[in-house]
Design a protein around this motif. Structure first.
Motif, PDB file in Angstrom:
ATOM      1  N   ALA A 199      36.440  29.924  11.576  1.00 28.98           N
ATOM      2  CA  ALA A 199      36.853  28.514  11.602  1.00 28.98           C
ATOM      3  C   ALA A 199      38.119  28.323  12.434  1.00 28.98           C
ATOM      4  O   ALA A 199      38.255  27.334  13.164  1.00 28.98           O
ATOM      5  CB  ALA A 199      37.073  28.013  10.181  1.00 28.98           C
ATOM      6  N   SER A 200      39.059  29.255  12.334  1.00 23.53           N
ATOM      7  CA  SER A 200      40.299  29.162  13.114  1.00 23.53           C
ATOM      8  C   SER A 200      40.008  29.292  14.602  1.00 23.53           C
ATOM      9  O   SER A 200      40.622  28.608  15.428  1.00 23.53           O
ATOM     10  CB  SER A 200      41.279  30.249  12.665  1.00 23.53           C
ATOM     11  OG  SER A 200      41.644  30.074  11.300  1.00 23.53           O
TER      12      SER A 200
ATOM     13  N   LEU B   7      44.961  29.724  16.187  1.00 23.03           N
ATOM     14  CA  LEU B   7      44.703  31.067  16.712  1.00 23.03           C
ATOM     15  C   LEU B   7      45.612  32.127  16.102  1.00 23.03           C
ATOM     16  O   LEU B   7      45.260  33.316  16.085  1.00 23.03           O
ATOM     17  CB  LEU B   7      44.854  31.060  18.233  1.00 23.03           C
ATOM     18  CG  LEU B   7      43.876  30.145  18.981  1.00 23.03           C
ATOM     19  CD1 LEU B   7      44.168  30.152  20.479  1.00 23.03           C
ATOM     20  CD2 LEU B   7      42.428  30.555  18.718  1.00 23.03           C
ATOM     21  N   ILE B   8      46.774  31.714  15.575  1.00 22.15           N
ATOM     22  CA  ILE B   8      47.695  32.678  14.982  1.00 22.15           C
ATOM     23  C   ILE B   8      47.092  33.360  13.752  1.00 22.15           C
ATOM     24  O   ILE B   8      47.518  34.444  13.335  1.00 22.15           O
ATOM     25  CB  ILE B   8      49.039  31.980  14.629  1.00 22.15           C
ATOM     26  CG1 ILE B   8      50.139  33.019  14.454  1.00 22.15           C
ATOM     27  CG2 ILE B   8      48.878  31.112  13.394  1.00 22.15           C
ATOM     28  CD1 ILE B   8      51.518  32.413  14.294  1.00 22.15           C
ATOM     29  N   ASN B   9      46.064  32.736  13.170  1.00 19.07           N
ATOM     30  CA  ASN B   9      45.400  33.336  12.006  1.00 19.07           C
ATOM     31  C   ASN B   9      44.587  34.578  12.365  1.00 19.07           C
ATOM     32  O   ASN B   9      44.386  35.461  11.519  1.00 19.07           O
ATOM     33  CB  ASN B   9      44.441  32.326  11.357  1.00 19.07           C
ATOM     34  CG  ASN B   9      45.166  31.235  10.605  1.00 19.07           C
ATOM     35  OD1 ASN B   9      46.307  31.405  10.207  1.00 19.07           O
ATOM     36  ND2 ASN B   9      44.496  30.113  10.412  1.00 19.07           N
ATOM     37  N   LEU B  10      44.081  34.639  13.584  1.00 15.11           N
ATOM     38  CA  LEU B  10      43.084  35.660  13.928  1.00 15.11           C
ATOM     39  C   LEU B  10      43.577  37.087  13.754  1.00 15.11           C
ATOM     40  O   LEU B  10      42.888  37.908  13.122  1.00 15.11           O
ATOM     41  CB  LEU B  10      42.571  35.423  15.348  1.00 15.11           C
ATOM     42  CG  LEU B  10      41.832  34.100  15.569  1.00 15.11           C
ATOM     43  CD1 LEU B  10      41.377  33.972  17.015  1.00 15.11           C
ATOM     44  CD2 LEU B  10      40.638  33.990  14.638  1.00 15.11           C
ATOM     45  N   PRO B  11      44.746  37.477  14.290  1.00 16.22           N
ATOM     46  CA  PRO B  11      45.169  38.868  14.083  1.00 16.22           C
ATOM     47  C   PRO B  11      45.401  39.202  12.614  1.00 16.22           C
ATOM     48  O   PRO B  11      45.121  40.336  12.185  1.00 16.22           O
ATOM     49  CB  PRO B  11      46.467  38.975  14.909  1.00 16.22           C
ATOM     50  CG  PRO B  11      46.907  37.579  15.143  1.00 16.22           C
ATOM     51  CD  PRO B  11      45.677  36.747  15.177  1.00 16.22           C
ATOM     52  N   VAL B  12      45.899  38.247  11.829  1.00 18.32           N
ATOM     53  CA  VAL B  12      46.118  38.501  10.401  1.00 18.32           C
ATOM     54  C   VAL B  12      44.791  38.717   9.687  1.00 18.32           C
ATOM     55  O   VAL B  12      44.649  39.624   8.859  1.00 18.32           O
ATOM     56  CB  VAL B  12      46.892  37.325   9.766  1.00 18.32           C
ATOM     57  CG1 VAL B  12      47.177  37.612   8.297  1.00 18.32           C
ATOM     58  CG2 VAL B  12      48.188  37.066  10.505  1.00 18.32           C
ATOM     59  N   VAL B  13      43.795  37.887  10.016  1.00 20.19           N
ATOM     60  CA  VAL B  13      42.470  38.039   9.410  1.00 20.19           C
ATOM     61  C   VAL B  13      41.880  39.406   9.733  1.00 20.19           C
ATOM     62  O   VAL B  13      41.334  40.090   8.851  1.00 20.19           O
ATOM     63  CB  VAL B  13      41.526  36.913   9.892  1.00 20.19           C
ATOM     64  CG1 VAL B  13      40.074  37.242   9.526  1.00 20.19           C
ATOM     65  CG2 VAL B  13      41.926  35.580   9.280  1.00 20.19           C
ATOM     66  N   VAL B  14      41.998  39.832  10.982  1.00 23.55           N
ATOM     67  CA  VAL B  14      41.442  41.131  11.386  1.00 23.55           C
ATOM     68  C   VAL B  14      42.086  42.261  10.586  1.00 23.55           C
ATOM     69  O   VAL B  14      41.391  43.153  10.066  1.00 23.55           O
ATOM     70  CB  VAL B  14      41.647  41.356  12.902  1.00 23.55           C
ATOM     71  CG1 VAL B  14      41.303  42.792  13.278  1.00 23.55           C
ATOM     72  CG2 VAL B  14      40.781  40.385  13.693  1.00 23.55           C
TER      73      VAL B  14
END
Length: 469
Positions: free
Chosen positions: A85-86, A166-173
């Protein structure tokens, strides 16, 4: 804590903090997003409402699904959905694409938050360790809500609003890679069918309630759509209660809903969360419209409240251990109310900024202590197989409180503004309305503390909340 428990805590609190930031990170960027993607003025509210509706409406359902089908799996599914979603929101080229991303983020929040909370409460036994874990969780939740607007303003001004997604993506990974190695479902899953009629009525009722409240900011409380949604919410939630009384496999067993710890804990939680967040909105208008602060400076001005909230969240477990959950919650509501009362002194003078800084910091210290205290109380004395329900209820209370407070106090401020007169009618009206809204927030906080002291003090369930253990 063991090293494994510290790692579990880091994973779950990291996820909770990110989800809290997502709630408010786009607030300041809404006008820029609208201009870039061609939103109509009447559609801008959906950037916020599109997140709120699924986040509040589906939380209780997913909290119970976590009990039935596994908390870790639901948590991971929520994280993956959040990442997708992000990405959709960050790459959006149209209003529909962006709103799809926001709705997906809200749904991911409804999945991941109660699952993370129940994993937290079942990973730490009741007592000092759980209080410490919930204290850190409350600290990061409060910090996330406060930091979201500041971070959104910084990203929008220095980079682009797209980075708020987009800042969520590395944290999610990172979370998705680590979580399967350290998280496990404790205890046996409930072998039971999902209560479909209960799920439909409570989800429909909560969605109608949140949409009706959200729509008041643009349409007012007398709008036919608002009245219809609120009426439908009441009908569906009453129907849900009677369905649960008769269901062989209830979504939310009435015996749990009737527990004093659950009932009073969540009532206090709604006041603890809704009043400060709504008053901060009023003070943001005060800083910008009366003292002429810029949006980014207004956001940064609440830095002291974030520090006070962190201090309150860190102190809360020790306070609960020393005097008990109920006295700590009553104290928190009192401090919150007194801090809000201090805001009645604001005026057109330059000293108003100092009044805001000190009074909001005091209120947010009480708010953070109250957030931890009510969570401890609302999840105490329940077996592991009902922790998903308990944490779903407490998360639902948070989402409804965040949705409810701002439009309710905005309506109060509008009423108060209509009574002002004088040469500077606009400023007088604004200040008059803000003071009335602040007064209502303070009285609600103090009254909730009095009610907790008067009525939440009998029975075994209440005693379990009293100790917080």
């Amino acid at each position: 804590m063991t090293s494994r428990q510290r790692l579990i805590l880091a994973v779950l609190l990291g996820a909770q903090f990110m989800l809290a930031v997502d709630f408010s990170v786009l607030n300041i960027a809404v006008p820029t997003i609208g201009s870039d993607l061609g939103f109509k003025l009447s559609e801008l509210q959906w950037i916020v409402t599109g997140f709120m509706l699924p986040a509040a409406g589906f939380t209780l359902l997913f909290g119970r699904i976590a009990d039935l089908f596994g908390r870790r799996n639901l948590f991971l599914a929520g994280m993956v959905l959040l990442g997708v979603a992000s990405l959709v929101g960050g790459l959006a080229q149209s209003p529909g694409m962006l709103l799809s991303g926001r709705i997906g983020q809200g749904l991911a929040t409804a999945m991941a938050t109660p699952a993370a909370m129940s994993l937290l409460t079942t990973s730490f036994p009741e007592g000092p360790l759980r209080r410490r874990a919930l204290g850190l969780n409350g600290t990061l939740l409060t910090g996330g809500f406060a930091l979201g607007s500041v971070l959104g303003g910084v990203l929008t001004e220095l980079l682009s609003w797209r980075w708020a997604f987009l800042i969520n993506l590395p944290v999610v990974v990172v979370i998705v890679l680590i979580a399967p190695r350290v998280l496990s479902d404790s205890g046996e899953r409930i072998r039971s069918r999902l209560d479909l009629p209960g799920a439909v009525t409570v989800t429909g009722g909560l969605v109608s309630l949140v949409y009706g409240i959200s729509a008041t900011e643009q349409n007012g409380w007398g709008d036919p759509v608002v009245i219809g949604c609120l009426f439908l919410a009441v009908v569906l939630l009453v129907a849900f209660w009677f369905i649960e009384l008769r269901s062989p496999h209830p979504l939310a067993p009435v015996r749990v809903l009737k527990r004093p710890t659950v009932r009073w804990g969540n009532f206090a939680g709604i006041i603890v969360i809704s009043m400060p967040s709504a008053v901060v909105f009023q003070m943001t208008l005060y800083l910008q419209d009366v003292l002429d602060y810029q949006p980014l400076a207004s956001g940064l001005a609440f830095g002291a409240s974030s520090i006070a909230a962190v201090a309150g969240g860190l102190l809360a477990p020790r306070l609960i251990g020393a005097i008990g959950g109920r006295p700590a919650l009553i104290t928190a509501l009192t401090v919150q109310g007194l801090g809000l009362l201090g805001l009645l002194a604001v005026d057109e003078g330059a000293a108003g900024i100092y009044i805001v800084l000190v009074a909001v910091a005091v209120a947010f210290f009480g708010h953070a202590v109250g957030l931890v205290s009510y969570t401890v109380i609302a999840t105490s004395g329940l077996p592991d197989e009902e922790q998903g329900l308990a944490t779903g209820l407490s998360t639902m209370s948070q989402q409804i409180a965040l949705t409810l407070g701002t439009p309710v106090l905005a309506a109060v401020a509008l009423l108060g503004a209509g009574t002002a007169a004088g040469a500077d009618g606009d400023i007088d009206g604004l200040l008059n309305g803000m003071r009335l809204a602040v007064l209502v927030g303070a009285v609600a906080s103090l009254a909730a503390g009095v009610m907790m002291a008067a009525f939440f003090r009998s029975g075994a369930a209440a005693r379990s909340g009293e100790t917080g253990a």
